[in-house]
Write a protein that holds these residues in place. Structure first.
Motif, PDB file in Angstrom:
ATOM      1  N   HIS A 164       0.104   0.878   8.518  1.00  0.00           N
ATOM      2  CA  HIS A 164       0.198   0.975   7.056  1.00  0.00           C
ATOM      3  C   HIS A 164       1.443   0.274   6.521  1.00  0.00           C
ATOM      4  O   HIS A 164       1.385  -0.395   5.486  1.00  0.00           O
TER       5      HIS A 164
ATOM      6  N   CYS B 108      -2.409   4.988   5.470  1.00  0.00           N
ATOM      7  CA  CYS B 108      -3.797   4.695   5.855  1.00  0.00           C
ATOM      8  C   CYS B 108      -3.921   4.480   7.356  1.00  0.00           C
ATOM      9  O   CYS B 108      -4.930   3.976   7.836  1.00  0.00           O
TER      10      CYS B 108
ATOM     11  N   CYS C  62       0.868  -1.176   0.000  1.00  0.00           N
ATOM     12  CA  CYS C  62       0.000   0.000   0.000  1.00  0.00           C
ATOM     13  C   CYS C  62       0.907   1.230   0.000  1.00  0.00           C
ATOM     14  O   CYS C  62       1.849   1.302   0.792  1.00  0.00           O
TER      15      CYS C  62
END
Ligand SMILES: [Cu+2]
Length: 121
Positions: free
Chosen positions: A111, A107, A103
């Protein structure tokens, strides 16, 4: 009689054409692999994606919570994944091996552990 016979032949021809069309559609579906990937804090499911070299694939992404990113740098592909939408990446892996993905949009705390592996054979 003659007209009926011609009509029957015509209908048979239409039927055969329909069969040929649906056979082509089935073949196209078989060649195009679609793999659904679900993102949520803080992982991807599946975390291991197995692909075949030189076989086109579409990855379909959804997220269960916040905005995420998917990046697979070895193949130069990435996408944003927005809540309520489906993001798609289509590519053809041209080399075999194990390639990390992650990712790439922050987030939340955790993360950095949002990673996985694409395995191409
Ligand atoms: Cu993230």
């Amino acid at each position: 009689m003659t007209i009926n016979h011609k009509r029957r032949l015509l209908l048979a021809g239409v039927g055969a054409g329909g069969l040929a069309l649906s056979a082509a559609a089935v073949t196209a579906q078989n060649q195009e692999r679609v793999i659904k990937v679900v993102a949520k804090k803080f992982d991807f499911t599946p975390g291991e994606i197995r692909l075949k070299k030189n076989q086109p694939v579409t990855l379909e992404f959804t997220t269960l919570d916040v905005v995420m990113g998917f990046a697979l740098p070895d193949f130069g592909v990435r996408t944003d994944i927005l809540p309520g939408t489906t993001a798609r990446i289509r590519f053809t892996p041209d080399k075999a091996g194990q390639f990390p993905f992650h990712c790439d949009i922050f987030c939340g705390s955790g993360h950095e552990s949002m990673t996985g592996t694409v395995i191409v054979t």
